[in-house]
Design an enzyme around this catalytic site. Structure first.
Site, PDB file in Angstrom:
ATOM      1  N   THR A  59       0.780  -1.127   0.075  1.00  0.00           N
ATOM      2  CA  THR A  59      -0.025  -0.103   0.111  1.00  0.00           C
ATOM      3  C   THR A  59       0.907   1.270  -0.091  1.00  0.00           C
ATOM      4  O   THR A  59       2.083   1.205   0.512  1.00  0.00           O
ATOM      5  CB  THR A  59      -0.959  -0.087   1.210  1.00  0.00           C
ATOM      6  N   SER A  87       5.500  -1.414  -1.084  1.00  0.00           N
ATOM      7  CA  SER A  87       4.975  -0.582  -2.547  1.00  0.00           C
ATOM      8  C   SER A  87       6.065   0.033  -3.142  1.00  0.00           C
ATOM      9  O   SER A  87       7.014   0.855  -2.413  1.00  0.00           O
ATOM     10  CB  SER A  87       3.738   0.173  -2.048  1.00  0.00           C
ATOM     11  N   TYR A 110       5.681  -2.316 -10.793  1.00  0.00           N
ATOM     12  CA  TYR A 110       4.834  -1.752 -12.040  1.00  0.00           C
ATOM     13  C   TYR A 110       5.723  -1.762 -13.042  1.00  0.00           C
ATOM     14  O   TYR A 110       7.115  -1.697 -13.033  1.00  0.00           O
ATOM     15  CB  TYR A 110       4.199  -0.486 -12.147  1.00  0.00           C
ATOM     16  N   THR A 136       2.213  -5.760 -10.005  1.00  0.00           N
ATOM     17  CA  THR A 136       0.741  -5.446 -10.399  1.00  0.00           C
ATOM     18  C   THR A 136       0.365  -5.044 -11.778  1.00  0.00           C
ATOM     19  O   THR A 136       1.001  -4.476 -12.226  1.00  0.00           O
ATOM     20  CB  THR A 136       0.332  -4.137  -9.325  1.00  0.00           C
ATOM     21  N   ARG A 145     -11.073   7.380  -9.373  1.00  0.00           N
ATOM     22  CA  ARG A 145     -11.412   7.529  -7.766  1.00  0.00           C
ATOM     23  C   ARG A 145     -12.039   8.778  -7.530  1.00  0.00           C
ATOM     24  O   ARG A 145     -11.024  10.006  -7.413  1.00  0.00           O
ATOM     25  CB  ARG A 145     -10.021   6.999  -7.087  1.00  0.00           C
ATOM     26  N   LYS A 208      -0.246  -9.842  -9.229  1.00  0.00           N
ATOM     27  CA  LYS A 208      -1.369  -9.239  -8.557  1.00  0.00           C
ATOM     28  C   LYS A 208      -2.259  -8.512  -9.365  1.00  0.00           C
ATOM     29  O   LYS A 208      -2.128  -7.772  -9.951  1.00  0.00           O
ATOM     30  CB  LYS A 208      -0.805  -8.438  -7.546  1.00  0.00           C
ATOM     31  N   SER A 230      -6.832 -10.487  -6.862  1.00  0.00           N
ATOM     32  CA  SER A 230      -6.904  -9.214  -5.977  1.00  0.00           C
ATOM     33  C   SER A 230      -7.538  -8.409  -7.039  1.00  0.00           C
ATOM     34  O   SER A 230      -7.542  -8.386  -8.469  1.00  0.00           O
ATOM     35  CB  SER A 230      -5.626  -8.348  -5.893  1.00  0.00           C
ATOM     36  N   HIS A 232      -7.246  -4.731  -6.555  1.00  0.00           N
ATOM     37  CA  HIS A 232      -6.580  -3.453  -6.386  1.00  0.00           C
ATOM     38  C   HIS A 232      -7.244  -2.841  -5.006  1.00  0.00           C
ATOM     39  O   HIS A 232      -7.652  -1.552  -5.091  1.00  0.00           O
ATOM     40  CB  HIS A 232      -6.685  -2.644  -7.380  1.00  0.00           C
ATOM     41  N   ARG A 235     -10.253  -0.418  -6.221  1.00  0.00           N
ATOM     42  CA  ARG A 235      -9.783   1.104  -6.673  1.00  0.00           C
ATOM     43  C   ARG A 235      -9.441   1.050  -8.006  1.00  0.00           C
ATOM     44  O   ARG A 235      -9.181   2.311  -8.527  1.00  0.00           O
ATOM     45  CB  ARG A 235      -8.464   1.388  -5.886  1.00  0.00           C
ATOM     46  N   ASP A 263      -6.097 -10.722  -1.692  1.00  0.00           N
ATOM     47  CA  ASP A 263      -6.451  -9.314  -0.773  1.00  0.00           C
ATOM     48  C   ASP A 263      -7.836  -9.120  -1.001  1.00  0.00           C
ATOM     49  O   ASP A 263      -8.343  -9.509  -1.943  1.00  0.00           O
ATOM     50  CB  ASP A 263      -5.457  -8.599  -0.668  1.00  0.00           C
ATOM     51  N   GLY A 264      -8.206  -8.157  -0.346  1.00  0.00           N
ATOM     52  CA  GLY A 264      -9.484  -7.337  -0.628  1.00  0.00           C
ATOM     53  C   GLY A 264     -10.691  -7.778   0.386  1.00  0.00           C
ATOM     54  O   GLY A 264     -11.038  -8.850   0.127  1.00  0.00           O
ATOM     55  N   GLY A 286      -4.489  -4.956   3.775  1.00  0.00           N
ATOM     56  CA  GLY A 286      -4.164  -3.476   3.266  1.00  0.00           C
ATOM     57  C   GLY A 286      -4.660  -2.470   4.053  1.00  0.00           C
ATOM     58  O   GLY A 286      -3.943  -1.967   5.084  1.00  0.00           O
ATOM     59  N   ARG A 287      -5.804  -2.174   4.034  1.00  0.00           N
ATOM     60  CA  ARG A 287      -6.495  -1.031   4.823  1.00  0.00           C
ATOM     61  C   ARG A 287      -6.297  -1.119   6.227  1.00  0.00           C
ATOM     62  O   ARG A 287      -5.948  -0.252   7.078  1.00  0.00           O
ATOM     63  CB  ARG A 287      -7.733  -0.615   4.478  1.00  0.00           C
TER      64      ARG A 287
END
Length: 343
Positions: A59, A87, A110, A136, A145, A208, A230, A232, A235, A263-264, A286-287
């Site tokens: 993240t 990240s 990336y 990713t 977003r 991912k 995932s 993301h 997002r 994840d998620g 993550g969060r």
């Protein structure tokens, strides 16, 4: 602005809500009269032993949550004996995180328009003892977003790019993070780039962003070492499926040949149990990690991991599963199971 960045998803945020709600629709089929006087949660990911099937997802911008940023997160991961994925857009450098503690770390990458930037970041991570790359693959463009656009989200300085490329991208149309992504991310990325990435590193590569059995099969064909199911964190593409609803599809496609992570939407130890029952080898958080970091720094991250471990241990005991190997598909009931019963 920064809370909205952490908390928000794409467009209507349907997938953001569904990532969590889909776990709620899975129920347990617990076994009784099983000796659960000893519970073992340890597992191995790509040959690295961790205390529980709980990893820290990559993240961005941890210094927005706490002044010590990713260093605090890495130290918490080390003290909990788990793996942190750093990240590419961290607010601490690869070198700072590597020197902060002894822990197993993966590096998220990336593919950029300037391939030399990707190559140099990979080489720096490898030199500094990172054990795997997580590519990713669901971001040829950044998702819409809307909270970030409304807030005119300002990206902090990305220290890993110092001397490589400028991150000072101005935009009068909303989020400068969106403008930066448009400037540097390679929209032409495709399967052949996995082969290129493998040619520049000896580290195992996980991808991912996989959500279908077709892409899972293709991933194995190009030689990846693992898959992260995932979306993301909801997002990117709104109305993409909740990750837990497609986990089995990916697991069946892989057939045990490579590890599958997810994840998620993971918020409880019960969610972790459900993911393991449906075939995941571990979950990535993550969060909740970011919220723990914001609340109490390194101690907060450690507490989040400990809470999840405690809840998973209790769930295993009450379900009659003394080890992770005892957790099977027969321990959960999904919407599809209920539909099949009606048929």
């Amino acid at each position: 602005m920064y809370f909205d960045f952490y908390n928000g998803g794409a467009e209507d945020q349907y997938t953001l809500k569904e990532n969590v709600e889909a776990f709620h629709r899975i129920t347990f089929r617990p076994r009784i009269l099983v000796d659960v006087s000893r519970i073992s949660m340890s597992t191995t990911i790509l040959g690295h032993r961790i205390s529980a099937p709980i990893m820290i997802a990559p993240t961005s911008f941890h210094k927005l949550a706490h002044p010590e940023g990713e260093i605090a997160t890495a130290r918490a991961a080390a003290s909990c004996n788990t793996i942190m994925a750093l990240s590419f857009s961290s607010t601490c450098t690869v070198e700072e995180v590597a020197s902060s503690c002894n822990a197993v770390r993966f590096f998220q990458i990336y593919v950029y328009k300037r391939r030399d930037v990707t190559s140099m970041l990979v080489q720096r991570a490898e030199r500094n003892g990172f054990k795997a790359m997580i590519l990713t693959v669901d971001t040829p463009r950044i998702g819409r977003r809307e909270a970030d656009i409304k807030n005119r989200m300002i990206s902090p300085h990305l220290k890993n790019f110092e001397g490589l490329l400028s991150t000072e991208v101005a935009s009068d149309k909303g989020s400068n993070l969106e403008a930066f992504a448009a400037e540097v991310l390679d929209r032409s990325i495709c399967w052949k780039d996995i082969e290129w990435l493998r040619s520049i590193t000896s580290l195992p590569i996980l991808i991912k962003g996989v959500l279908t059995h077709e892409d899972a099969i293709k991933a194995m064909e190009v030689g990846v070492a693992g898959i992260v199911v995932s979306n993301h964190g909801a997002r990117q593409l709104d109305y993409s499926p909740a990750t837990i609803t497609v986990l089995e599809e990916v697991v069946h496609a892989v057939g045990g040949k490579i590890p599958v992570l997810i994840d998620g939407g993971v918020r409880r130890g019960t969610d972790i149990f459900k993911a393991l029952a449906l075939g995941a080898q571990a979950v990535m958080i993550g969060r909740p990690i970011l919220y723990g970091l914001a609340a109490k720094g390194e101690c907060g991250v450690r507490r989040v991991i400990e809470m999840l471990k405690d809840e998973l241990e209790l769930t295993m005991a009450l379900s009659g599963c003394p080890t992770l190997k005892d957790i099977t598909r027969s321990h959960v009931r999904t919407d599809q199971d209920r539909f099949n019963c009606r048929l």
